[in-house]
Write a protein that holds these residues in place. Structure first.
Motif, mmCIF file in Angstrom:
data_model
loop_
_atom_site.group_PDB
_atom_site.id
_atom_site.type_symbol
_atom_site.label_atom_id
_atom_site.label_comp_id
_atom_site.label_asym_id
_atom_site.label_seq_id
_atom_site.Cartn_x
_atom_site.Cartn_y
_atom_site.Cartn_z
ATOM 1 N N GLU A 99 58.199 17.378 -109.771
ATOM 2 C CA GLU A 99 58.056 16.217 -110.387
ATOM 3 C C GLU A 99 57.115 15.424 -109.822
ATOM 4 O OE1 GLU A 99 60.931 17.140 -109.518
ATOM 5 O OE2 GLU A 99 62.549 16.771 -111.132
ATOM 6 N N TYR A 102 53.576 16.519 -110.930
ATOM 7 C CA TYR A 102 53.370 15.964 -112.605
ATOM 8 C C TYR A 102 53.339 14.498 -112.686
ATOM 9 C CZ TYR A 102 55.861 20.512 -112.414
ATOM 10 O OH TYR A 102 56.146 21.728 -112.109
ATOM 11 N N PHE A 103 54.035 13.714 -112.029
ATOM 12 C CA PHE A 103 53.558 12.243 -112.083
ATOM 13 C C PHE A 103 52.395 11.943 -111.630
ATOM 14 C CE2 PHE A 103 58.351 11.371 -111.554
ATOM 15 C CZ PHE A 103 58.723 10.961 -112.662
ATOM 16 N N TYR A 115 58.614 7.774 -106.627
ATOM 17 C CA TYR A 115 59.341 9.232 -106.932
ATOM 18 C C TYR A 115 59.467 9.877 -105.657
ATOM 19 C CZ TYR A 115 60.896 13.689 -108.003
ATOM 20 O OH TYR A 115 61.740 14.915 -107.971
ATOM 21 N N CYS A 391 59.619 11.965 -116.108
ATOM 22 C CA CYS A 391 58.862 13.116 -115.868
ATOM 23 C C CYS A 391 58.635 14.076 -117.177
ATOM 24 C CB CYS A 391 59.659 14.047 -114.862
ATOM 25 S SG CYS A 391 58.544 15.528 -114.315
ATOM 26 N N CYS A 394 56.273 13.098 -119.561
ATOM 27 C CA CYS A 394 54.830 13.389 -118.969
ATOM 28 C C CYS A 394 54.378 14.396 -120.004
ATOM 29 C CB CYS A 394 54.846 13.596 -117.637
ATOM 30 S SG CYS A 394 54.955 12.297 -116.614
#
Length: 488
Positions: A99, A102-103, A115, A391, A394
């Motif tokens: 994650e 991706y963030f 995160y 997430c 996203c």
């Protein structure tokens, strides 16, 4: 500055030439995880202690056999939706860290930092601690047969964490082999439970299932709490996305392993719960403090001792998978400057992220010291689902921000939207059911990450004060920087 070494070659006429220095060898993570070991990481990380303790909470929250089985199956579907969404993210952004990566690409570095702060300092170490404490609590049940004093559970838990730490630091292949072995070991006793359930139904035990949805609760919040118990048992479905850089052929193996792993676990969980219900009855299940052990006593007689062994194997495999994935999150966050740089270094010989693994295990051991570590996990579990939902959303954000980006896997857009709505429900409903101060304290702790973000990440106030510490750790641990090297 490192000195460049040039070699002089001499030909037959005595003429010499100077070779240009070769490119320095880059220390990176090695791709040692295939489709079998990848699926094993998912199955092994999901199946921990949850299937042995969550059935009671799910049945109590739903009030009926029918709805409890629906919750278990629906939780598997929710996990599958998340796994499919993560497959798109993982193949589009093939970097380790799950994650966090991706963030970082879809939102803002600040969101990625928050995160990584929450998961690195609290969620993953506390999860590792509570899993190993569960392992220890079942292991001490054997010492009475030997006539020896029962050792402290926390000592056993610490030894388990240290063992897992050594395995993961030594070689990624070792960790992968361990995961495959314990995944097979934990599926065998679950297969016994499932087969035993079919045997019991053949003997007339199916009458316990005839009540169906009788007694179903009308409380939406209560159903949400039952989903909380079930989804906790499914936690770990995103494990493989943390180690994408170590996965062989990630564009094919990541989505396949995600789907295979979650579907297999869902089938096993539903059938195991049916077996619990037909062997123990709903009343017996609600009265049980150790569901698997009581099932073993009812069906296996004196051979029920294999059930605690099964839980030990399950928890060790889950802890190994959690340690493997959590170390990669710390590694990825440090590589982007959101944590001390030395945590992104890799062992020059073993090619393992040694500092990040050691940090996770040290924090987990420190968290074993408090008596009520389980409470800590409960307080912060809502934040995990907050991040899961964000997430997966996203996927939608990246479809808008980067519509032309290469996507080897492209899921139907409703899949991430439905998962996000389910996550919102799982976050809001339990707080509405019990609006205690613990949730407020958890939120305060998460926001407390700003204390380190502003001075050290934004303004870079360290001014090289940690350079000597980094150099010392490099020499001590034989570690080196590990930049991200994309596939050609």
């Amino acid at each position: 500055m490192a000195a460049e070494v040039r070699k002089r070659n001499t030909n037959a006429n005595g003429e010499g030439n100077i070779e240009q220095p070769s490119e320095p060898e880059v220390t990176t993570l090695k791709r040692n995880v295939g489709i079998v070991s990848g699926t094993s990481f998912i199955v092994g990380s999901i199946i921990g202690s949850g299937i042995f303790i969550s059935p009671k909470g799910v049945l109590k929250g739903t009030g009926s056999i029918g709805l409890s089985l629906v919750v278990w199956a629906a939780s598997g579907v929710i996990s599958l939706l998340g796994a499919l969404s993560y497959a798109e993210l993982g193949t589009m952004i093939p970097r380790s860290g799950g994650e966090y990566a991706y963030f970082y690409d879809a939102t803002f570095p600040f969101v990625a930092y928050m995160y990584s702060w929450t998961r690195t300092i609290v969620l993953q170490p506390s999860g590792l601690a509570i899993i190993c404490m569960t392992l220890a609590s079942y292991m001490v049940t054997f010492f009475e047969y030997c006539g020896t004093p029962i050792p402290p559970e926390k000592t056993i838990a610490c030894v388990a964490i240290l063992t897992i730490c050594i395995i993961n630091c030594y070689d990624t292949s070792w960790a992968a082999y361990v995961q495959v072995f314990f995944t097979v070991c934990k599926l065998v006793p679950l297969a016994i439970i499932i087969i035993g359930g079919f045997v019991k139904m053949g003997q007339g035990g199916h009458t316990e299932l005839q009540d169906g949805f009788k007694g179903t609760t009308g409380s939406v919040s209560s159903v949400a709490l039952s989903f909380y118990d079930a989804m906790w048992a499914y936690d770990g479905w995103n494990t493989l996305n943390f180690l994408t850089e170590e996965l062989k052929n990630p564009y094919k193996n990541l989505p396949r392993a995600n789907v295979f792993g979650v579907v297999l676990v869902t089938i096993v969980y539903v059938l195991a719960n049916i077996s619990y219900l037909v062997v123990l009855s709903p009343a017996g299940l609600l009265a049980s403090d150790a569901v698997a052990v009581d099932w073993g006593k009812a069906m296996l007689g004196k051979a029920y001792v294999i059930m605690p062994i099964a839980v030990i194997f399950s928890t060790f495999g889950a802890a190994n998978g959690l340690c493997y994935s959590s170390g990669r999150l710390v590694y990825a966050a440090a590589r982007d400057g959101n944590l001390p740089e030395v945590l992104s270094y890799v062992h020059v010989k073993r090619c393992t992220p040694l500092p990040s693994i050691v940090l996770t295990c040290v924090i987990a051991i420190l968290m074993i010291i408090p008596a009520n570590i389980g409470q800590l996990v409960d307080f912060f579990s809502f934040s995990a689902w907050l991040f899961y939902g964000t997430c997966v959303f996203c996927v939608v954000i990246l479809r808008i921000r980067k519509p032309n980006a290469e996507r080897p896997i492209r899921v139907f857009i409703l899949i991430p939207i439905v998962f996000t709505l389910c996550s919102i429900y799982l976050v809001v409903a339990p707080i509405a059911q019990n609006p205690s101060l613990e949730f407020l304290w958890a939120a305060v702790f998460i926001v407390g990450g700003l204390v380190f973000y502003l001075p050290f990440v934004v303004f870079k106030l360290d001014r090289g004060c940690f350079d000597k510490v980094t150099t010392f750790l490099q020499l001590l641990c034989e570690i080196a920087p590990s930049p991200y090297v994309p596939d050609n």
